[in-house]
Design an enzyme around this catalytic site. Structure first.
Site, PDB file in Angstrom:
ATOM      1  N   CYS A   1      -4.631  -9.285 -11.937  1.00 19.27           N
ATOM      2  CA  CYS A   1      -5.919  -9.184 -12.814  1.00 19.27           C
ATOM      3  C   CYS A   1      -6.894 -10.453 -12.480  1.00 19.27           C
ATOM      4  O   CYS A   1      -7.926 -10.166 -12.252  1.00 19.27           O
ATOM      5  CB  CYS A   1      -5.595  -9.248 -14.272  1.00 19.27           C
ATOM      6  SG  CYS A   1      -4.233  -8.649 -14.909  1.00 19.27           S
TER       7      CYS A   1
ATOM      8  N   ARG B   1       8.022 -10.841 -10.674  1.00 20.16           N
ATOM      9  CA  ARG B   1       8.341 -11.171 -11.893  1.00 20.16           C
ATOM     10  C   ARG B   1       9.867 -11.626 -12.279  1.00 20.16           C
ATOM     11  O   ARG B   1      10.397 -10.923 -11.793  1.00 20.16           O
ATOM     12  CB  ARG B   1       7.742 -10.171 -13.098  1.00 20.16           C
ATOM     13  CG  ARG B   1       6.299 -10.029 -13.327  1.00 20.16           C
ATOM     14  CD  ARG B   1       5.876  -8.973 -14.079  1.00 20.16           C
ATOM     15  NE  ARG B   1       4.530  -8.664 -14.168  1.00 20.16           N
ATOM     16  CZ  ARG B   1       4.026  -7.849 -14.734  1.00 20.16           C
ATOM     17  NH1 ARG B   1       4.805  -7.143 -15.628  1.00 20.16           N
ATOM     18  NH2 ARG B   1       2.958  -7.473 -14.587  1.00 20.16           N
TER      19      ARG B   1
ATOM     20  N   GLN C   1       2.325  -2.505  -8.638  1.00 18.99           N
ATOM     21  CA  GLN C   1       1.850  -1.687  -9.815  1.00 18.99           C
ATOM     22  C   GLN C   1       0.521  -0.800  -9.176  1.00 18.99           C
ATOM     23  O   GLN C   1      -0.014  -1.287  -8.172  1.00 18.99           O
ATOM     24  CB  GLN C   1       0.942  -2.833 -10.700  1.00 18.99           C
ATOM     25  CG  GLN C   1       2.207  -3.820 -11.413  1.00 18.99           C
ATOM     26  CD  GLN C   1       1.175  -4.537 -12.347  1.00 18.99           C
ATOM     27  OE1 GLN C   1       0.365  -5.393 -11.799  1.00 18.99           O
ATOM     28  NE2 GLN C   1       1.143  -4.530 -13.655  1.00 18.99           N
TER      29      GLN C   1
ATOM     30  N   ASP D   1      -2.457  -0.480 -10.017  1.00 18.15           N
ATOM     31  CA  ASP D   1      -3.130  -1.202 -10.984  1.00 18.15           C
ATOM     32  C   ASP D   1      -4.696  -0.878 -10.700  1.00 18.15           C
ATOM     33  O   ASP D   1      -5.150  -0.534  -9.672  1.00 18.15           O
ATOM     34  CB  ASP D   1      -3.126  -2.806 -10.587  1.00 18.15           C
ATOM     35  CG  ASP D   1      -3.160  -3.636 -11.842  1.00 18.15           C
ATOM     36  OD1 ASP D   1      -3.640  -3.085 -12.890  1.00 18.15           O
ATOM     37  OD2 ASP D   1      -3.020  -4.693 -11.748  1.00 18.15           O
TER      38      ASP D   1
ATOM     39  N   HIS E   1      -8.606  -2.266 -12.605  1.00 15.97           N
ATOM     40  CA  HIS E   1      -9.319  -2.930 -13.926  1.00 15.97           C
ATOM     41  C   HIS E   1     -10.846  -2.024 -13.730  1.00 15.97           C
ATOM     42  O   HIS E   1     -11.302  -2.076 -12.791  1.00 15.97           O
ATOM     43  CB  HIS E   1      -9.320  -4.299 -13.383  1.00 15.97           C
ATOM     44  CG  HIS E   1      -7.767  -5.065 -13.827  1.00 15.97           C
ATOM     45  ND1 HIS E   1      -7.408  -5.383 -12.616  1.00 15.97           N
ATOM     46  CD2 HIS E   1      -7.341  -5.417 -14.726  1.00 15.97           C
ATOM     47  CE1 HIS E   1      -6.052  -5.745 -12.901  1.00 15.97           C
ATOM     48  NE2 HIS E   1      -6.269  -5.690 -14.385  1.00 15.97           N
TER      49      HIS E   1
ATOM     50  N   LYS F   1      -4.265  -0.750 -27.192  1.00 16.50           N
ATOM     51  CA  LYS F   1      -4.033  -0.233 -25.916  1.00 16.50           C
ATOM     52  C   LYS F   1      -3.573   1.333 -26.409  1.00 16.50           C
ATOM     53  O   LYS F   1      -3.035   1.538 -27.421  1.00 16.50           O
ATOM     54  CB  LYS F   1      -2.798  -0.828 -25.387  1.00 16.50           C
ATOM     55  CG  LYS F   1      -1.428  -1.110 -26.139  1.00 16.50           C
ATOM     56  CD  LYS F   1      -0.400  -1.850 -25.207  1.00 16.50           C
ATOM     57  CE  LYS F   1       0.727  -1.917 -26.020  1.00 16.50           C
ATOM     58  NZ  LYS F   1       2.008  -2.154 -25.164  1.00 16.50           N
TER      59      LYS F   1
ATOM     60  N   HIS G   1      -7.731  -3.026 -18.404  1.00 12.53           N
ATOM     61  CA  HIS G   1      -6.417  -2.931 -17.460  1.00 12.53           C
ATOM     62  C   HIS G   1      -5.871  -1.427 -17.647  1.00 12.53           C
ATOM     63  O   HIS G   1      -5.640  -1.000 -18.677  1.00 12.53           O
ATOM     64  CB  HIS G   1      -5.133  -3.950 -17.812  1.00 12.53           C
ATOM     65  CG  HIS G   1      -5.712  -5.400 -17.976  1.00 12.53           C
ATOM     66  ND1 HIS G   1      -5.171  -5.920 -17.120  1.00 12.53           N
ATOM     67  CD2 HIS G   1      -6.050  -5.749 -19.264  1.00 12.53           C
ATOM     68  CE1 HIS G   1      -5.716  -7.432 -17.671  1.00 12.53           C
ATOM     69  NE2 HIS G   1      -6.077  -7.191 -19.098  1.00 12.53           N
TER      70      HIS G   1
HETATM   71 ZN   LIG Z   1      -4.693  -6.302 -15.241  1.00 11.08          ZN
END
Ligand SMILES: [Zn+2]
Ligand SMILES: [Zn+2]
Length: 581
Positions: free
Chosen positions: A282, A311, A329, A331, A333, A413, A459
């Protein structure tokens, strides 16, 4: 502290089935104590699919022991011993459990003023808050499943205990169905199939939780990535690419150093300043956003990245591809105007459904999580965003459960879980509104009246992570990937050496048509090669001998339907191409 005693002192999962299971844990400890009086007992909660109890016993339990314990448990169940509740003083409890160091430690953790209670069935007494079934006769269907090591209180510095897992159901039929599903899950275990199909490995030499994709696994992954990138470009996203490390200060700005620190690795020093390996993408996308002025006219911005993050997870919880330390991910945004949030959420929901359907998942569980006790942003912002998510779900007539107060501190979310071929549920897709990062990075766009406006940030991930999703896919399909994902779509099997030349011609025509094919030139019997290709779950086996070479044909065997007879090569290629479009 309430949580600690909750977990150690009573049944964790609530509900009637959990009560049966937790009661079965008592009976198991009772049976173990009868068989090995010297054993010390620790904790015995109900868990998602059953129960366990942790024991301190010098010699390891054996599978034979499990049978003995079950046998004794059956006797205790037949005796229908009532579970008798009693409140005791701390001093009485200390006396009762004087020989049970683990129980004494749990007792220490029970807050002053809290009631201390015991449950007794026959001569077996346990420190417990309950609840339990009225008597042991209510435990009608149970089975002990496995033995594992478990550190006392999950702490690797404490003593390693022996945990016996079991399960219990209300009826023998339900138990049988569960055991069958367990057998099926074992056959589908992605770690086992990953090895057999040569898809991936995790190498102790490199470290736990780090995935190595072997050629065939990397090919499946490429198919997923290609599809994913194309679908995003078609779906109005732009693709971005960002680095793997960044200055520690960036993670201070983003707040990750505060709220995500325990999942991040130690900094490395570069020319005197500390850098961190990214646990999330992000902040990087926000830096791109901030690289120039943005106008309300260019909203919404949709940026997607297959971003690899690292992580920290304790080594004890790592599990194949499902729980790892490095993962990619899928991912994205979305940065939009507040009035665009609902439409954007609808778009993402549609995208989730089309993507998951493509991978063979059509059964979902949807959750909307709302404002928790601790949150950032305004009440009004939360209310509007939560309404937008709700309206988007309604617009698509999606049934959902509300997890009241279950949102992240930074925004509400939607989570979407998929049900796999054997009924297990996996969390993959998530859509999260974020009031925190835009504030921390002070991102704005120029509004219609030339004023600076704070955008909304979403996200979202559709598959979650490629590693975990591959694990789910392998188990869902039991390794038999659909044609479009199969690393090898067809294998050519020459009957004798003199057919290799024709086999090569077949191979090159398949390759030209974009079909992923291999030629098995080994000097082995055809039956053996077929069996092996079947184990490798290759969708099509093409056997070629004299007749096929003469006719320009292939003898087709499908993974699912077996012998399909002889086909002209051109005809076979067309039928495969048709299935792939
Ligand atoms: Zn994010
Ligand atoms: Zn209990």
């Amino acid at each position: 502290m309430a949580n600690v005693s909750e977990e150690l002192y009573g049944s964790v999962e609530k509900g009637p089935l959990s009560t049966v299971r937790h009661s079965a844990a008592h009976v198991m400890a009772h049976a173990v104590r009868d068989l090995w009086p010297e054993v010390k007992i620790a904790i015995g909660p109900a868990i998602e699919d059953g129960f366990y109890y942790d024991f301190d016993k010098p010699e390891p339990f054996t599978p034979d022991d499990l049978e003995k314990i079950e046998e004794r448990m059956r006797q205790i169940v037949e005796e229908k011993r009532p579970f008798e509740y009693a409140e005791v003083t701390r001093a009485e409890a200390k006396q009762l459990f004087a020989d049970e160091p683990y129980k004494l430690e749990i007792l220490e953790g029970i807050a002053d003023g809290e009631k201390v209670s015991t449950y007794t069935s026959g001569e077996f007494v346990d420190l417990c808050r309950g609840p339990h079934v009225p008597d042991t006769g209510h435990i009608k269907a149970f089975k002990l499943l496995s033995i594992a090591g478990a550190y006392w209180r999950g702490d690797s510095r404490r003593r390693m205990l022996q945990r016996i897992y079991g399960t219990a159901f209300e009826t023998p039929e339900e138990l049988a169905a569960y055991l069958e599903r367990l057998e099926e899950a074992k056959k589908r275990d992605h770690r086992k199939l990953g090895r057999e199909l040569d898809l991936f490995s995790i190498q102790e030499d490199a470290g736990p939780g780090l995935v190595f994709w072997h050629p065939k696994g990397a090919l499946v992954r490429k198919c997923i990535e290609d599809y994913w990138r194309d679908a995003h470009l078609k779906g109005g996203y732009d693709l971005v690419n960002t680095p793997h490390i960044a200055r520690q200060d960036l993670w201070r700005t983003s707040g990750h150093l505060d709220f995500f620190n325990e999942n991040m690795y130690e900094p490395m020093e570069v020319e005197g300043s500390p850098y961190l390996i990214k646990p999330m993408n992000c902040p990087f996308h926000l830096l791109i956003y901030k690289s120039r002025l943005r106008s309300y006219r260019e909203m919404p911005i949709r940026w997607a990245e297959l971003g690899t993050v690292y992580r920290y997870e304790p080594s004890g919880v790592l599990h194949g591809l499902m729980r790892v330390r490095g993962f990619t991910q899928d991912d994205a945004h979305i940065i939009c105007r507040p009035d665009q949030l609902e439409d954007e959420t609808v778009r993402v929901l549609d995208f989730v459904v089309s993507m998951l359907t493509k991978f063979g998942f059509t059964d979902y569980e949807v959750y909307l999580s709302t404002k928790p006790e601790k949150f950032v942003g305004t009440e009004d912002g939360w209310a509007k965003a939560t309404d937008a998510l709700r309206s988007a779900l309604d617009a698509r007539s999606m049934a959902y459960d509300v997890d009241e107060g279950g949102g992240a501190f930074y925004g509400p979310k939607i989570d979407i879980k998929i049900r796999d071929a054997i009924g297990r549920v996996w969390q993959c897709s998530t859509i999260q509104v974020d009031f925190n990062e835009p504030e921390r990075f002070d991102i704005t766009y120029v509004g219609a009246e030339n004023q600076a406006v704070r955008p909304i940030m979403i996200h979202r991930a559709l598959l979650g992570s490629l590693e975990r999703f591959m694990g789910v896919l392998i188990e869902h399909y039991a390794g038999a990937f659909p044609l479009w994902l199969a690393p090898v779509q067809a294998i050519v099997l020459p009957i004798a050496d003199r057919h290799i030349e024709y086999g090569e011609k077949v191979l090159s025509q398949l390759a030209e048509a974009g079909i992923r094919a291999r030629l098995d030139t080994r000097n082995e019997k055809t039956g053996y090669k077929i069996r092996e290709a079947q184990i490798q779950k290759v969708p099509y086996m093409l056997i070629v001998g004299d007749r096929e070479a003469e006719a320009g044909a292939v003898s087709v065997r499908s993974r699912e339907d077996g012998d399909m007879g002889s086909r002209q090569l051109g005809e076979f290629i067309e039928s495969v191409a048709a299935q792939l479009t």
